[in-house]
Design an enzyme around this catalytic site. Sequence first.
Site, PDB file in Angstrom:
ATOM      1  N   THR A 145       0.827  -1.208   0.000  1.00 46.09           N
ATOM      2  CA  THR A 145       0.000   0.000   0.000  1.00 46.09           C
ATOM      3  C   THR A 145       0.861   1.258   0.000  1.00 46.09           C
ATOM      4  OG1 THR A 145      -1.616   1.235   1.301  1.00 46.09           O
ATOM      5  CG2 THR A 145      -0.140  -0.162   2.542  1.00 46.09           C
ATOM      6  N   SER A 187      -2.469   3.204  10.485  1.00 49.31           N
ATOM      7  CA  SER A 187      -3.472   2.329  11.117  1.00 49.31           C
ATOM      8  C   SER A 187      -2.791   0.990  11.369  1.00 49.31           C
ATOM      9  CB  SER A 187      -4.678   2.110  10.187  1.00 49.31           C
ATOM     10  OG  SER A 187      -4.317   1.264   9.098  1.00 49.31           O
ATOM     11  N   TYR A 189      -3.800  -1.798  10.230  1.00 49.67           N
ATOM     12  CA  TYR A 189      -3.735  -2.445   8.912  1.00 49.67           C
ATOM     13  C   TYR A 189      -2.483  -1.990   8.144  1.00 49.67           C
ATOM     14  CZ  TYR A 189      -4.006  -2.302   3.902  1.00 49.67           C
ATOM     15  OH  TYR A 189      -3.650  -2.347   2.575  1.00 49.67           O
ATOM     16  N   HIS A 190      -2.306  -0.665   8.033  1.00 53.22           N
ATOM     17  CA  HIS A 190      -1.150  -0.170   7.270  1.00 53.22           C
ATOM     18  C   HIS A 190       0.161  -0.626   7.920  1.00 53.22           C
ATOM     19  CE1 HIS A 190      -4.212   2.711   5.630  1.00 53.22           C
ATOM     20  NE2 HIS A 190      -3.516   2.539   4.538  1.00 53.22           N
ATOM     21  N   LYS A 193       1.456  -3.881   6.735  1.00 53.59           N
ATOM     22  CA  LYS A 193       2.119  -3.827   5.414  1.00 53.59           C
ATOM     23  C   LYS A 193       3.571  -3.367   5.551  1.00 53.59           C
ATOM     24  CE  LYS A 193      -1.477  -4.873   2.804  1.00 53.59           C
ATOM     25  NZ  LYS A 193      -1.562  -5.880   1.763  1.00 53.59           N
TER      26      LYS A 193
HETATM   27  P1  NAD Z   1     -10.531  -7.964  -0.175  1.00 55.56           P
HETATM   28  O1  NAD Z   1     -10.757  -8.056   1.294  1.00 55.56           O
HETATM   29  O2  NAD Z   1     -11.689  -7.711  -1.065  1.00 55.56           O
HETATM   30  O3  NAD Z   1      -9.785  -9.306  -0.690  1.00 55.56           O
HETATM   31  C1  NAD Z   1      -8.859 -10.017   0.092  1.00 55.56           C
HETATM   32  C2  NAD Z   1      -9.174 -11.510  -0.099  1.00 55.56           C
HETATM   33  O4  NAD Z   1      -8.235 -12.265   0.666  1.00 55.56           O
HETATM   34  C3  NAD Z   1     -10.573 -11.866   0.415  1.00 55.56           C
HETATM   35  O5  NAD Z   1     -11.268 -12.591  -0.568  1.00 55.56           O
HETATM   36  C4  NAD Z   1     -10.299 -12.707   1.664  1.00 55.56           C
HETATM   37  O6  NAD Z   1     -11.294 -13.701   1.874  1.00 55.56           O
HETATM   38  C5  NAD Z   1      -8.905 -13.287   1.367  1.00 55.56           C
HETATM   39  N1  NAD Z   1      -8.125 -13.591   2.569  1.00 55.56           N
HETATM   40  C6  NAD Z   1      -7.848 -12.773   3.608  1.00 55.56           C
HETATM   41  N2  NAD Z   1      -7.124 -13.433   4.531  1.00 55.56           N
HETATM   42  C7  NAD Z   1      -6.917 -14.693   4.045  1.00 55.56           C
HETATM   43  C8  NAD Z   1      -6.255 -15.837   4.544  1.00 55.56           C
HETATM   44  N3  NAD Z   1      -5.662 -15.844   5.738  1.00 55.56           N
HETATM   45  N4  NAD Z   1      -6.238 -16.957   3.785  1.00 55.56           N
HETATM   46  C9  NAD Z   1      -6.839 -16.982   2.565  1.00 55.56           C
HETATM   47  N5  NAD Z   1      -7.499 -15.932   2.055  1.00 55.56           N
HETATM   48  C10 NAD Z   1      -7.545 -14.798   2.795  1.00 55.56           C
HETATM   49  O7  NAD Z   1      -9.401  -6.853  -0.396  1.00 55.56           O
HETATM   50  P2  NAD Z   1      -8.953  -6.137  -1.761  1.00 55.56           P
HETATM   51  O8  NAD Z   1      -9.530  -4.793  -1.777  1.00 55.56           O
HETATM   52  O9  NAD Z   1      -9.120  -7.052  -2.896  1.00 55.56           O
HETATM   53  O10 NAD Z   1      -7.396  -5.980  -1.475  1.00 55.56           O
HETATM   54  C11 NAD Z   1      -6.470  -6.989  -1.874  1.00 55.56           C
HETATM   55  C12 NAD Z   1      -5.067  -6.595  -1.464  1.00 55.56           C
HETATM   56  O11 NAD Z   1      -4.731  -5.362  -2.095  1.00 55.56           O
HETATM   57  C13 NAD Z   1      -4.931  -6.386   0.033  1.00 55.56           C
HETATM   58  O12 NAD Z   1      -3.739  -6.950   0.485  1.00 55.56           O
HETATM   59  C14 NAD Z   1      -4.912  -4.880   0.187  1.00 55.56           C
HETATM   60  O13 NAD Z   1      -4.133  -4.524   1.283  1.00 55.56           O
HETATM   61  C15 NAD Z   1      -4.308  -4.422  -1.123  1.00 55.56           C
HETATM   62  N6  NAD Z   1      -4.784  -3.071  -1.510  1.00 55.56           N
HETATM   63  C16 NAD Z   1      -6.122  -2.827  -1.703  1.00 55.56           C
HETATM   64  C17 NAD Z   1      -6.542  -1.534  -2.050  1.00 55.56           C
HETATM   65  C18 NAD Z   1      -7.992  -1.178  -2.244  1.00 55.56           C
HETATM   66  O14 NAD Z   1      -8.295   0.023  -2.417  1.00 55.56           O
HETATM   67  N7  NAD Z   1      -8.924  -2.137  -2.249  1.00 55.56           N
HETATM   68  C19 NAD Z   1      -5.576  -0.527  -2.207  1.00 55.56           C
HETATM   69  C20 NAD Z   1      -4.228  -0.807  -1.995  1.00 55.56           C
HETATM   70  C21 NAD Z   1      -3.843  -2.092  -1.644  1.00 55.56           C
HETATM   71  N1  USQ Z   2     -12.397   9.443   3.957  1.00 57.83           N
HETATM   72  C1  USQ Z   2     -13.346  10.456   3.926  1.00 57.83           C
HETATM   73  N2  USQ Z   2     -14.651  10.105   3.862  1.00 57.83           N
HETATM   74  C2  USQ Z   2     -15.064   8.792   3.824  1.00 57.83           C
HETATM   75  C3  USQ Z   2     -14.087   7.777   3.825  1.00 57.83           C
HETATM   76  C4  USQ Z   2     -12.754   8.141   3.897  1.00 57.83           C
HETATM   77  O1  USQ Z   2     -13.031  11.655   3.964  1.00 57.83           O
HETATM   78  O2  USQ Z   2     -16.275   8.556   3.758  1.00 57.83           O
HETATM   79  C5  USQ Z   2     -10.960   9.801   4.005  1.00 57.83           C
HETATM   80  C6  USQ Z   2     -10.171   9.115   5.119  1.00 57.83           C
HETATM   81  O3  USQ Z   2     -10.253   9.843   6.323  1.00 57.83           O
HETATM   82  C7  USQ Z   2      -8.778   9.074   4.514  1.00 57.83           C
HETATM   83  C8  USQ Z   2      -9.026   8.943   3.018  1.00 57.83           C
HETATM   84  O4  USQ Z   2     -10.378   9.347   2.797  1.00 57.83           O
HETATM   85  O5  USQ Z   2      -8.125  10.290   4.715  1.00 57.83           O
HETATM   86  C9  USQ Z   2      -8.820   7.556   2.455  1.00 57.83           C
HETATM   87  O6  USQ Z   2      -9.633   6.614   3.132  1.00 57.83           O
HETATM   88  P1  USQ Z   2     -10.020   5.227   2.447  1.00 57.83           P
HETATM   89  O7  USQ Z   2     -10.892   4.469   3.384  1.00 57.83           O
HETATM   90  O8  USQ Z   2     -10.499   5.457   1.070  1.00 57.83           O
HETATM   91  O9  USQ Z   2      -8.579   4.529   2.280  1.00 57.83           O
HETATM   92  P2  USQ Z   2      -7.586   3.826   3.310  1.00 57.83           P
HETATM   93  O10 USQ Z   2      -8.152   3.682   4.654  1.00 57.83           O
HETATM   94  O11 USQ Z   2      -6.282   4.529   3.199  1.00 57.83           O
HETATM   95  O12 USQ Z   2      -7.441   2.357   2.722  1.00 57.83           O
HETATM   96  C10 USQ Z   2      -7.646   2.015   1.359  1.00 57.83           C
HETATM   97  C11 USQ Z   2      -7.759   0.497   1.284  1.00 57.83           C
HETATM   98  C12 USQ Z   2      -6.440  -0.119   1.731  1.00 57.83           C
HETATM   99  C13 USQ Z   2      -5.288   0.454   0.910  1.00 57.83           C
HETATM  100  C14 USQ Z   2      -5.264   1.973   0.962  1.00 57.83           C
HETATM  101  C15 USQ Z   2      -4.290   2.550  -0.035  1.00 57.83           C
HETATM  102  O13 USQ Z   2      -8.823   0.037   2.096  1.00 57.83           O
HETATM  103  O14 USQ Z   2      -6.504  -1.532   1.575  1.00 57.83           O
HETATM  104  O15 USQ Z   2      -4.065  -0.032   1.382  1.00 57.83           O
HETATM  105  O16 USQ Z   2      -6.560   2.470   0.579  1.00 57.83           O
HETATM  106  S1  USQ Z   2      -3.554   4.047   0.537  1.00 57.83           S
HETATM  107  O17 USQ Z   2      -4.631   4.907   1.058  1.00 57.83           O
HETATM  108  O18 USQ Z   2      -2.919   4.681  -0.581  1.00 57.83           O
HETATM  109  O19 USQ Z   2      -2.643   3.712   1.601  1.00 57.83           O
END
Ligand code: NAD
Ligand code: USQ
Length: 407
Positions: A145, A187, A189-190, A193
């Site tokens: 991320t 967070s 979560y972050h 990573k």
């Molecule tokens: P998602 O939650 O939709 O998909 C993740 C999948 O992994 C799910 O289907 C879940 O069931 C599976 N999973 C989780 N833990 C597992 C485990 N222990 N064993 C097997 N399967 C497991 O999330 P996404 O939005 O598709 O994100 C995928 C990846 O991309 C994540 O690692 C996330 O951090 C990264 N990412 C997502 C975004 C975004 O905006 N969605 C942005 C940046 C990075």
């Molecule tokens: N935000 C708002 N209003 C909302 C929701 C969010 O203002 O209704 C703001 C949040 O406070 C934050 C920003 O928008 O400042 C981004 O929030 P987000 O929920 O869109 O994104 P984030 O929590 O950072 O996480 C998402 C994905 C995560 C990925 C990350 C990429 O869930 O898996 O890693 O985006 S990044 O943000 O570039 O780190």
Amino acid sequence: MKVIILGGDGFCGWPTSLHLSKVGHEVIIVDNLSRRNIDNELEAGSLTPISPMGVRLKAWQEISGKKINFYNIDIARHYEQLVQLLDQEQPDAIVHFAEQRAAPYSMKSSHHRRYTVDNNINATHNTLCAIAELGLDTHLVHLGTMGVYGYGTSGMKIPEGYLDIEVVTEDGERIPQQILYPPNPGSIYHMTKTQDQLLFAYYNKNDGIRITDLHQGIVWGTDTEDTKRDERLINRFDYDGDYGTVLNRFLMQAAIGYPLTVHGTGGQTRAFIHIQNTVRCIELALQYPPAKGERVKILNQMTETHRIRDLAELVAELTGSEVAYVDNPRKEAAENDLKVDNRCFLEMGLEPTTLAEGLLYEVTEVAKKYAHNADVSKIPCTSVWTKEQKAGIPQVKEQVTSNTGKT
Ligand code: NAD
Ligand code: USQ
């Protein structure tokens, strides 16, 4: 190429699996369906009607003539099953999406913090450990991320993973070095990573595993060319306060006439990428693996940066929606600037889908079409970052600084 997609039932993993299958790779999905279980836990589902895995795979075979195999394995807990699968399949590459990916979910309670850490770090470590144990020459592509960097740089572009520095020896000699960009997670979560990055550096150094870590921005949009081919292939669309990401939330809110929920002043700037570009980036990352012995390759997977309040204004202008400035449930800088170097993917041939091209399609063809599935009670963000916020005590502004030093 034979490619195993860990987390292939998820928002990014499902369209990636279809895309890689379409372009001719043999695809195997591994997923424990934990994301669907979290929908049950939160009583909040995808806006779009996602089909069960069996239906998805049957539909894909009917439409494309291609077969994708599926294994339900929890890769964080069932190490032996993972090893057995990798040994049996001997994949050329593994794409690792399988982590708990929502920052608000990871901050809900101690249970959620601990689950996110246990799940994410074990999932990554088990994968690396299994590749090393079996001595496979598999290329591991991981979805990281942009949030590992934090979001501010005093004006400098965030480099692709490594920062040029100089150390000064006792006798005054200046020696240039490159280090992993200092982590600054916002967070739990972050933070997982940022831990993943150290695991990659170690296994790359010790066991010579070839790794690409993709530092991805916020993914927006729903469909790709492949998921549009049949409604049974539709991708998930999260809009709830935990899993909905900001731009998709605004699009859904606009479609149902809900005021757009901007946190605080909306001064946060973030990086974005469309889901169609995500799947293309994974294809490119597989096409250009690091050489044996090369350090971990880190690429910034994003195409545009935007300030949240500007995004809200843009969506409001397009759709006639209202913008609501709500209390920020997070502990984050109120304002930050963000500049990102993303030359690697552009040089490999990525053609960005811009906001201007995709926004209206999402509002009308997806969010409006499935608006009847929306549960508005799930829109507010109820997960907060600190005990004080939970107790309703306003945040002390000075505590929240970005690495630009701005509050
Ligand atoms: P998602 O939650 O939709 O998909 C993740 C999948 O992994 C799910 O289907 C879940 O069931 C599976 N999973 C989780 N833990 C597992 C485990 N222990 N064993 C097997 N399967 C497991 O999330 P996404 O939005 O598709 O994100 C995928 C990846 O991309 C994540 O690692 C996330 O951090 C990264 N990412 C997502 C975004 C975004 O905006 N969605 C942005 C940046 C990075
Ligand atoms: N935000 C708002 N209003 C909302 C929701 C969010 O203002 O209704 C703001 C949040 O406070 C934050 C920003 O928008 O400042 C981004 O929030 P987000 O929920 O869109 O994104 P984030 O929590 O950072 O996480 C998402 C994905 C995560 C990925 C990350 C990429 O869930 O898996 O890693 O985006 S990044 O943000 O570039 O780190």
